[in-house]
Design an enzyme around this catalytic site. Structure first.
Site, short mmCIF file in Angstrom:
data_model
loop_
_atom_site.label_atom_id
_atom_site.label_comp_id
_atom_site.label_asym_id
_atom_site.label_seq_id
_atom_site.Cartn_x
_atom_site.Cartn_y
_atom_site.Cartn_z
N SER A 42 0.68 -0.91 0.42
CA SER A 42 0.08 0.27 -0.08
C SER A 42 1.08 0.72 0.19
O SER A 42 1.74 1.21 0.56
CB SER A 42 -0.83 -0.06 1.09
OG SER A 42 -0.13 0.41 2.60
N LYS A 43 0.43 2.34 -0.58
CA LYS A 43 1.06 3.41 -0.45
C LYS A 43 1.36 4.46 0.61
O LYS A 43 2.36 4.71 1.26
CB LYS A 43 -0.63 4.12 -1.07
CG LYS A 43 0.26 5.88 -1.71
CD LYS A 43 -0.99 6.91 -2.25
CE LYS A 43 -0.14 8.33 -2.66
NZ LYS A 43 0.26 8.85 -3.40
#
Ligand code: GLU
Length: 487
Positions: free
Chosen positions: A252-253
């Site tokens: 994930s970012k």
């Protein structure tokens, strides 16, 4: 800019493609998809196509396409054909091929595999379940609606029954058609949906092997029904397992592990990232891990792809990066590392190049440098307890004794040049004369010179790097600390 479907002629050639939607950044999973498609094409002497799937995008995102380009270039993944853009190949861009798709959708309508749908958004939103209302319209009604200029979409008509296909990785997959919806093929603005353009283009571009993430496994039956309705060959499917974080969940970012750019920013080398991600979901035929792209182009194969999700291991990626840094020839490493070392060390009297040589084999990523080298400009405060080191058989009393005796000798040092080798000899000779183990001299020197338990290089490297004056200053500072009185 249009490839004719000479599918029958080129059937035996491998044609793979990477078909990203321009979202801005390159997810590591997407990069792996691109890499696998590229490697398969190279291995088989085939063709690798780049196609930008931007029809679901609000507008053409030029910057995002640039980003894809740039990323692939940095990764060393080159495509083989496309529209001419000033002497090189651009990618195929679906929004620029809009007119193709409507014609094919109309053909599907004529064949009874798709239908015009004039339902308004309000009507659809009011339904609990889609009711295929417009599927039953007569030709006259349809023509009247079209003549009246009513807004419409074209939907795929999913037949009854079930659809089976074989995926090269996941094996045979069967889906009951009633689980599939009459998906929109052409939107009210005339643009194809991503799902439809994808099928039309895979056919027109004569793609033989469709490689993509396993999230597309469930859409594949819908695509196959379209191929069948058009009388087109169905490509070979190679769906790829997800890449998960350790402990589960997606990259994930938020965790900074989703995008290729995140890793470049952190100082990872593109070659190391590529080498690491090729092993996420693919096992090489040989029992080793370091491969150049050129080597991978020779050995990659679908048979090594696994269907279980692969786990992204940051420590392992760091290891790869360290191996790549180590293997670089020094000039290349220095070109890369110089600015990082300079940023970490502001002292003018330090030989940055010599320092770079010392750190080359000792770092996993360049962004470790500021912390690793922070003691060079300023000696940090440290506790004399640091002198106590079991493995070196050293404690505070020994350190105090060694430092007080070595300091005057070092001040008069003239046995050789002020460099690593001869200073090492100086210290080990001192140890021998004093009846001490080398470590009982080297450890306290290292602590006195750096204030840290771990340093790039040992005591002699530190002496050489810091120079005589600064080294003497630090040793005297060590002796002035409480508890360092020699008894
Ligand atoms: N455009 C799709 C994506 O970016 C790719 C789907 C495919 O490869 O078929 O995820």
């Amino acid at each position: 800019m249009f490839i004719k479907p000479y599918r029958d002629v080129i059937e035996l050639l491998f044609r793979t493609r990477f078909a990203p939607s321009p979202t801005g950044y390159m997810h590591l999973g997407n990069l792996r998809t691109a890499l696998f498609g590229y490697l398969l094409a190279r291995k088989m002497g085939g063709t690798f196509v780049l196609r930008i799937e931007d029809t679901d995008q609000e507008r053409f995102v030029a910057a995002a396409v640039e980003k894809i380009y740039e990323t692939l270039r940095i990764a060393g993944i080159s495509h083989d054909e496309g529209p001419d853009v000033g002497g090189s190949y651009g990618p195929y861009v679906q929004s620029e091929r809009k007119s193709n798709y409507l014609e094919y959708a109309k053909e599907l309508v004529a064949k009874g595999s798709a239908y015009y749908c004039f339902c308004t958004k309000d009507r659809l939103e009011g339904l609990e379940e889609y009711d295929r209302h417009c599927c039953g319209l007569s030709i006259d009604e349809i023509n009247k609606n079209l003549a009246d200029g009513l807004s419409f979409v074209i939907r795929q008509l999913i037949p009854q029954g079930k659809t089976t296909f074989i995926d090269q990785v996941y094996g045979e997959i069967t889906i009951e058609n009633e689980e599939l919806e009459d998906q929109v093929l052409i939107k009210s603005d005339g643009m194809p949906t991503y799902n439809f353009a994808n099928v039309v283009d895979d056919h027109l571009m004569a793609i033989t092997h469709v490689m993509r993430g396993s999230e597309y496994l469930t859409s594949t039956p819908k695509y196959n029904l379209l191929y069948q309705a058009m009388g087109w060959d169905i490509p070979i499917y190679v769906h790829l397992p997800h890449i998960l974080r350790e402990g589960g969940g997606k990259l994930s970012k938020r965790h900074g592990d989703a995008y290729f750019e995140d890793f470049l920013d952190k100082g990872f080398l593109p070659e190391a990232i590529i080498n690491y991600i090729v092993l996420l979901g693919w096992s090489p035929p040989e029992n080793r891990e370091i491969y150049s792209l050129a080597e991978l182009e020779q050995i990659f194969g679908v048979e090594g792809i696994s269907k279980s999700p692969s786990i992204f291991d940051m420590a392992k990626l760091r290891w790869f990066n360290g191996e790549y840094l180590k293997a670089m020839d020094f000039d290349a490493f220095y070109a890369l590392a110089e600015s990082h070392v300079r940023q970490a060390v502001k002292r003018q009297d330090v030989d940055i190049k010599a320092l770079a040589k010392i750190v080359q084999g000792r770092i996993a990523t360049l962004d470790e440098l500021p912390e690793m080298l922070d003691f060079i400009d300023n000696l940090p405060e440290y506790d004399t307890e640091l002198y106590t080191h079991k493995k070196s058989k050293c404690d505070v009393a020994i350190a105090a004794d060694v430092l007080s005796k070595i300091a005057p000798k070092l001040a008069e040092y003239d046995e050789g040049p002020w460099n690593n080798e001869s200073l090492y000899k100086f210290m080990t000779d001192f140890a021998q004369e004093a009846g001490l183990k080398n470590s009982q001299v080297l450890w306290p020197m290292r602590v006195a010179l750096s204030g840290k338990p771990a340093t790039p290089g040992g005591a002699s490297d530190l002496l050489a790097i810091l120079g005589k004056a600064e080294s003497m200053r630090r040793i005297h500072h060590a002796l002035s600390k409480g508890g360092m009185d020699v008894v």
